[in-house]
Structure formats: structure tokens, C-alpha cells
Design an enzyme around this catalytic site. Structure first.
Site, PDB file in Angstrom:
ATOM      1  N   ASP A   1      40.580  53.713 -27.603  1.00 23.43           N
ATOM      2  CA  ASP A   1      41.759  54.664 -28.628  1.00 23.43           C
ATOM      3  C   ASP A   1      43.050  54.393 -27.499  1.00 23.43           C
ATOM      4  O   ASP A   1      43.340  53.119 -26.994  1.00 23.43           O
ATOM      5  CB  ASP A   1      41.533  55.565 -28.156  1.00 23.43           C
TER       6      ASP A   1
ATOM      7  N   HIS B   1      44.393  50.841 -29.251  1.00 23.89           N
ATOM      8  CA  HIS B   1      44.943  51.151 -30.320  1.00 23.89           C
ATOM      9  C   HIS B   1      46.750  51.122 -29.855  1.00 23.89           C
ATOM     10  O   HIS B   1      47.602  51.177 -30.414  1.00 23.89           O
ATOM     11  CB  HIS B   1      44.694  52.490 -30.729  1.00 23.89           C
TER      12      HIS B   1
END
Length: 385
Positions: free
Chosen positions: A202, A225
Site C-alpha cells: 500500500d 502505492h
């Protein structure tokens, strides 16, 4: 000359901890904390070499004297192999309401891979998972040289805390591990993150509502991310984010580089006074992105975001984009992005080794010395000089 205050040293072995990775040492760690907490003198808690198995640890600061406590970890602290033991808790290790606490070195292994597998296989009964390390309502915190791996959820969380310094940490989780943000900051002030390596499934670093004066410098991010401000505006009265500096970051094969994301909902929130500078991108899908139509709800409300984004600077951003659109500014019709400034931005499309493109909606500002073609943006009032 005044003599320095002597430091009391406490070894967790003295309180019954076992470095064999099999005996539960939770009570021993808490017993050492109680003694340190009650001391009027600076105290060092020593975790020697070895593997120390612990369950949920809650270090309370309400009754502490606020004398400095240093936790020096030479070994590894590991969670139970059965993820269900800690997965229903908010966190694995919590420091609640502490002041003047420092953590040096060591490894945290939350052994979260079996929970990731449960989630990735569509298991509806999988628990949310525990954050590995959480500082809540705390002040004057240092985390230096810590390594966190295989967290069930977020690795390091700073929540409603002030004056936090995170330096030289390493965070690692598989690229497909869900919700394993490296460092998450929420409702916190004066947070500095420096010289760290973060690779997760993430966000490498995420900055939540109510966070101000955040400095991020010298980060290697990937996989993951990227570095995100948000998501913001999920609730109408949510606090905003301001005064954030992100500099000297290398992004490698991440989904995003520098991102601001807000929900497509009514909101009184804001993002302002943000600087992204001296950044290198290597095969990044979305190097520069503002997404004001973020939504995970089904169905989405399909409204324009009320979060007001202003005074965002992108300076000296170089490298390659994995997609043709390297700059995507998808701002709100209701409250367009204002004072967006881009200088010395040079991003090439990796597939053709040529110039990438920019896509802009409802964004106003100034771009100079930018190699990314801004023709689509000119039609929407992003000025190119």
C-alpha cells in the site's frame, strides 16, 4: 559542572522474557515498562539478541513521570504465528499517552502473511488485522533504526501525536499485501521522517486528516502505492492537511509517485501549502496525481469533492512513467485546485522513451521548465510559461 543524571538500565530477561521465540514474553515486557514508567530518572529498557514472542502490548503513559525512556532492541520481537491472536485488536504494540520515548534498532515481525492470504482469497470472515506499532496521544517520540516486516495492516502509525522523529527505518511487506501502509500519520503535528527504505502493498507513507508540519526527506519507496496525502473528505467536517514537505525521494515501480486523493463528497476540508521536490521516478504508473474523485464505497455518491486544494508546488521531478499520462490533475468542479506550480518537471514515457502526457481538469496555476506536454491543460487554464 553539573553531573549528568544517571540512567537506569532494565533488561527484559530480568523480568522473565525468553529469547527462544516460543515462550510468551508479553508480561515480562510490560513489567519492565512499569518500572521504567515509575522512575524519575532516565531509563533504558534493553531487549537483547534473540527472538521474543509477544502478544498485544499496551504501554500506558498516564501514570508515568515523563522521564525519558529509551528502548534499545538488539533482537527481534515477533507476533504469534496464528494471526487471529492479535488480528481483532486495533494494534499489536501500542504506546498510549507517552512522552519522551525513544526506540532504537530491532526487528518487528508481525507474521501477517497468512492474514494477507485470507484477504486476497476473498475471505469474507477475515479480520481487519492489527497495526504493528502505534503511538497515540504521545509527545517527543523518536524511532531510529527500527525494521518492521510482515505487518497485518499498517506498520507504523502516528496518531494525535506531536514532535515525532522517525529516522533510518526499514519497512517491508509483499507487494500484494493489502492495507500494509509503511508509515501512516493522522491528526499529528511536527512529524519528521528521514533516510528510510519502505516497500509495501500500500502507501509507503500516508498522511491523514488533521496533520500539519510534516517533513519527509531521503526516502526510497517501492513497491507500494507511493506517498499519499489522503484520502481526505470522507466525512464532511474532517480536518485538513497543511505545511507538508516531501523531498529527495526515489520511487521505483510504484503505482503512484506523489499523490493527493480526496473523496467525491461534500466537505469542509482542505489541502494547502504542500511541496514535492527533488524526486526521481523509475517506472511509476502515476508519477504525479491529484485524484478528487476517490471512492471505495459501492455505489459511489458521484459528487464533486468539497476538499479545497491550494498552493501545491512540484519542483525538480525527473524520471520515467510506466503509463503515457505522467501528470494527472483531476480536480473538483466545485472547488478547482488553485495555485498549482510546476517547475523543472521532466518525465518520459517508459514504453517509447519519449515525452509523456499531462491530463488536467479544473486545475489552475503555473508551469515552467516542464518537459511534459501541457497542451491538454492549457485548455483548462493551467498556464505554461
Amino acid at each position: 559542572m553539573k553531573k549528568p543524571t544517571p540512567v537506569t538500565s532494565l533488561n527484559v530477561l530480568t523480568y522473565g522474557a525468553k529469547p527462544d521465540g516460543s515462550k510468551d514474553s508479553t508480561k515480562a515486557f510490560l513489567a519492565a515498562w512499569e518500572v521504567a514508567c515509575a522512575s524519575a530518572k532516565p531509563t533504558t529498557i534493553i531487549v537483547p539478541e534473540g527472538r521474543f514472542l509477544v502478544g498485544n502490548l499496551v504501554f500506558q503513559g498516564k501514570k508515568c513521570t515523563d522521564a525519558p525512556i529509551s528502548i534499545r532492541i538488539a533482537g527481534s520481537i515477533i507476533a504469534p504465528e496464528d494471526y487471529k491472536v492479535i488480528a481483532s485488536s486495533r494494534q499489536w504494540i501500542l504506546f498510549d499517552g507517552v512522552t519522551n520515548v525513544s526506540i532504537y534498532g530491532g526487528l518487528l515481525d508481525a507474521q501477517g502473511s497468512s492474514l494477507w492470504k485470507c484477504k486476497n482469497n476473498g475471505g469474507k470472515k477475515c479480520p481487519t488485522g492489527a497495526k504493528s506499532l502505534l503511538f497515540d496521544h504521545s509527545n517527543n517520540i523518536t524511532i531510529n533504526g527500527l525494521k518492521s516486516i510482515n505487518s497485518q495492516k499498517f506498520h507504523i502509525v502516528i496518531d494525535e501525536s506531536n514532535n515525532v522523529n522517525i529516522h533510518g527505518v526499514e519497512v517491508s511487506a509483499d507487494a500484494d499485501s493489502p492495507n500494509t501502509d509503511g508509515i501512516h500519520i493522522d491528526k499529528s503535528h511536527s512529524v519528521n521522517i528521514t533516510n528510510s527504505r519502505i516497500g509495501t502493498g500500500d502507501d509507503c507513507i500516508s498522511i491523514g486528516p488533521g496533520s500539519t508540519y510534516v517533513s519527509i526527506n531521503g526516502i526510497q519507496c517501492g513497491p507500494g502505492h507511493g506517498i499519499s496525502i489522503g484520502s481526505l473528505g470522507r466525512s464532511e467536517d474532517e480536518q485538513g492537511v497543511e505545511n507538508v514537505m516531501v523531498s529527495n525521494v526515489d520511487f521505483t515501480s510504484t503505482d503512484n509517485g506523489v499523490r493527493i486523493k480526496t473523496w467525491g463528497k461534500d466537505s469542509k476540508s482542505f489541502v494547502r501549502n504542500i511541496v514535492f521536490q527533488h524526486i526521481k521516478m523509475k517506472m511509476v504508473k502515476n508519477p504525479i496525481i491529484i485524484d478528487q474523485h476517490y471512492c471505495l464505497d459501492k455505489p459511489c455518491p458521484k459528487k464533486e469533492s468539497g476538499v479545497e486544494i491550494s498552493n501545491v508546488r512540484y519542483e525538480d521531478i525527473q524520471g520515467t512513467s510506466k503509463t503515457e499520462v505522467a501528470v494527472k490533475l483531476d480536480c473538483s468542479k466545485e472547488k478547482p485546485c488553485t495555485d498549482i506550480v510546476m517547475g523543472n518537471v521532466n518525465l518520459a514515457w517508459q514504453m517509447v522513451n519519449g515525452s509523456a502526457q499531462a491530463s488536467c481538469n479544473n486545475a489552475n496555476g503555473l508551469a515552467k521548465h516542464v518537459v511534459v506536454p501541457f497542451t491538454p491543460c492549457l485548455k483548462r487554464d493551467l498556464l505554461l510559461t
